[in-house]
Write a protein that holds these residues in place. Sequence first.
Motif, short mmCIF file in Angstrom:
data_model
loop_
_atom_site.label_atom_id
_atom_site.label_comp_id
_atom_site.label_asym_id
_atom_site.label_seq_id
_atom_site.Cartn_x
_atom_site.Cartn_y
_atom_site.Cartn_z
N LYS A 65 48.82 44.30 48.14
CA LYS A 65 48.06 43.27 48.27
C LYS A 65 46.66 44.10 48.64
CE LYS A 65 48.58 42.55 53.21
NZ LYS A 65 48.98 41.65 54.38
N TYR A 66 46.55 45.19 49.22
CA TYR A 66 45.70 45.88 49.53
C TYR A 66 44.79 46.42 48.40
CZ TYR A 66 47.40 45.90 54.43
OH TYR A 66 47.94 45.61 55.31
N MET A 67 45.73 46.98 47.40
CA MET A 67 44.85 47.47 46.19
C MET A 67 44.61 46.24 45.36
SD MET A 67 47.02 49.78 43.25
CE MET A 67 45.88 50.80 42.13
N MET A 68 45.14 45.13 45.60
CA MET A 68 44.73 43.97 44.53
C MET A 68 43.51 43.57 44.88
SD MET A 68 48.67 42.06 44.26
CE MET A 68 47.85 40.56 43.30
N GLU A 69 43.22 43.79 46.26
CA GLU A 69 41.96 43.23 46.75
C GLU A 69 40.75 44.11 46.21
OE1 GLU A 69 42.81 43.04 50.94
OE2 GLU A 69 43.74 41.36 50.83
N VAL A 70 40.92 45.25 46.57
CA VAL A 70 39.75 46.39 46.21
C VAL A 70 39.82 46.92 44.80
CG1 VAL A 70 39.91 47.23 48.29
CG2 VAL A 70 41.07 48.33 46.89
N MET A 71 41.04 46.98 43.89
CA MET A 71 41.03 47.21 42.52
C MET A 71 41.90 46.11 41.84
SD MET A 71 42.20 51.14 42.96
CE MET A 71 40.99 52.29 43.82
N PRO A 72 41.39 44.93 41.82
CA PRO A 72 42.22 43.65 41.03
C PRO A 72 42.45 43.83 39.56
CG PRO A 72 39.81 43.14 41.43
CD PRO A 72 40.04 44.33 42.06
N ASP A 73 41.98 44.87 38.83
CA ASP A 73 42.45 44.99 37.24
C ASP A 73 43.18 46.32 37.34
OD1 ASP A 73 40.20 47.09 38.57
OD2 ASP A 73 39.56 47.43 36.60
N ARG A 74 43.81 46.57 38.55
CA ARG A 74 44.58 47.96 38.25
C ARG A 74 45.86 47.73 39.41
NH1 ARG A 74 41.01 53.25 39.48
NH2 ARG A 74 43.29 54.24 39.11
N ALA A 75 46.04 46.29 39.60
CA ALA A 75 47.26 45.97 40.44
C ALA A 75 47.73 44.55 40.16
CB ALA A 75 46.74 45.95 42.09
N LEU A 76 48.86 44.47 39.90
CA LEU A 76 49.39 43.32 39.21
C LEU A 76 50.65 42.61 39.92
CD1 LEU A 76 49.47 44.60 35.37
CD2 LEU A 76 47.44 43.17 36.67
N ASP A 77 50.47 41.34 40.13
CA ASP A 77 51.74 40.65 40.42
C ASP A 77 52.33 39.82 39.47
OD1 ASP A 77 53.60 38.74 41.45
OD2 ASP A 77 52.37 37.89 43.01
N VAL A 78 53.41 40.32 38.90
CA VAL A 78 54.17 39.54 37.77
C VAL A 78 54.93 38.46 37.98
CG1 VAL A 78 53.81 41.94 36.51
CG2 VAL A 78 55.92 41.16 37.50
N GLY A 79 54.84 38.03 39.09
CA GLY A 79 56.12 37.00 39.58
C GLY A 79 57.18 37.42 39.71
N MET B 107 61.43 29.32 39.59
CA MET B 107 61.45 28.92 38.01
C MET B 107 60.72 30.06 37.24
SD MET B 107 62.82 26.48 36.30
CE MET B 107 62.73 24.63 37.01
N THR B 108 60.16 31.11 37.59
CA THR B 108 59.20 31.80 36.90
C THR B 108 60.23 33.06 36.50
OG1 THR B 108 58.60 33.33 38.67
CG2 THR B 108 57.05 31.49 37.95
N ALA B 109 61.38 33.02 37.03
CA ALA B 109 62.36 34.24 36.49
C ALA B 109 63.10 33.96 35.28
CB ALA B 109 63.39 34.58 37.86
N GLY B 110 63.24 35.05 34.53
CA GLY B 110 64.00 34.95 33.19
C GLY B 110 65.28 34.12 33.35
#
Length: 646
Positions: free
Chosen positions: A360-374, A154-157
Amino acid sequence: MAITPGPLLQTVNSPDDLKKIPEEKLHEFCEELRQYIIDVVSVHGGHFAASLGVVELTTALHYVYNTPGDLLVWDVGHQAYGHKIITGRRDRFETNRKYGGLSGFPKIAESEYDTFGVGHSSTSISAALGMAIAAKYKGEKDRKVVAVIGDGSMTAGMAFEGMNHAGVSNTDMLIILNDNGIGIDPNVGALKEYLTDITVSPKYNKFKDDVWNALNKLPVGKRISRGIAHKLADGLKGMINSNANFFESLKLRYFGPIDGHNITKLVDTLKDLKQIPGPKILHIITTKGKGYALAEKDQTKWHAPGLFDKVTGEILKKTFDTPQPPKYQDVFGKTIIELAEKNDKIFGITPAMPSGSSLKYMMEVMPDRALDVGICEQHAVTLSAGMATQGLKVFCNIYSSFMQRAYDQAVHDVAIQQLPVIFCLDRAGLVGDDGPTHHGCYDIAYFRCIPNMIVSAPMNESELRNLMYTAQLEKTKWPFVIRYPRGEGVLPEWRTPMEEITIGKGRRLKEGKDIAILSFGHPGNFAAAAIRTLHQDGILPGHYDMRFAKPLDEELLHEACRQYPRLITVEDGTVLGGFGAAVLEFMAKHGYKNEVKILGIPDRIVEHGTPKELQRECGFDAEGILQTVRELMNEKLVVTEGSISA
């Protein structure tokens, strides 16, 4: 090992059989259906947690509606295993996702109950609305249409576009929002928070239950009371809970949320909703992995776990005596961190696939520089473009087949503006069991035709690291595509020093005579294996790893065309418009007349199976290359002998 369904499930070969089961025994049937899915998937593999979460919903839908006359549209299809079992495919379910067997997703050609082929998310509402409009136009007043969509989809346009139209369509369709808070990975974004607010709103849910229970005590009859309850609840829900107004603002009558595992409640509610005309939405709350404790606890891990011991929960993995190569996606996930530690302009973006892509590896160590946008591929690409205008180096990681959903953004927002977005296309080539909706067949062709676009593919893990390093350099000013396949590479010792690659330059890997193989990407390893066997026969092909389909290494191509009368191109993309076609265009431009054979994915829909089975079928695995070389060399021998005898 034969897997025997439970006594009630044994009697069900169609929804008509299901309707013969007394309503009070449906909970027993659901337990048997759930257990059968667990038994089969644990032994034969496949998607797992999603189908367990909708056992009751699936049963209720086929119990209440008159399928296939009434049309049931599933979104994505990960959750449709129960649907397949109920609709006559129980005894073939063990072939699910196997070569020549059942598809892992609903598929029109497979069953009349599969009303729409799916595999990508967020298509169900639009497809179901199209069916409802058609039914209205044809005067089919009794035909019901139901779309089942998850909160992740449902998150998709596209889902919003479908709802926006459905609300004013004056069609009789039901959208069921299956809300479990997770897609493959946990859902993100404002919609997730909004649905959570509805779900936990004590005022609205208590009010609705109180009205419902009170009216059921009136002497006017249960069905009429429920109708009154619906009307009262609809009239007052905006006063009680403003969150419910989102769907209402789209002119979709909103019902729920209700427990999606209460089969009695589901059956009664669906019977009620069949009597209410117009577009409407039913919000149900479910647990992905319901009925298998480990899957309920770790839903991402158990989305598609592979084979496992259903008693202990041990996921069965192959064991090896020697170190094995990593998966390409893991090399990406670890390498982007190395690069980002040295370059503070690097960002990582993925549309809802942080685990699959290994971001996910980058999201764990650099959460402000890796984004999941749905599940928003279009947004992911244009977001990356916007960041690139401000000097950031964005690695936009999207599965090849999902990249198709953002093609206009790649052209309009990236290429035309010459923004150096780095597209890392995971799952390029033939992905295997997921089949044609997930094969990454077309990206070489559809990116190669776009101006300002660099299109590359690594032959191994070291080359992937080098291409990633090159793409993030400040002097790289162009959109940069790096495509790589699903699964393991070839280098156990993969963490090699990173080096810049000259854009548009390939590699001569082996000198030869008479015939040359020009490979693009991972299939170069198939070519290398074939060449090792051919050497034993005294056939010595040359081998070029071209690295780039755009721009081509024209210097190497001139060399190959001048030195070898016969050329074979090898790629894991469509042969129409792909790398081999690029070579032919080069030859035509420069007047070369070499004999050329293009190996790759043929111009037809390739079904599901293991990657090795499908590569063999398409003829570009090591054996296929070997056979093609021998055929061309035999032709050469026949021609030579004929010339001598003449």
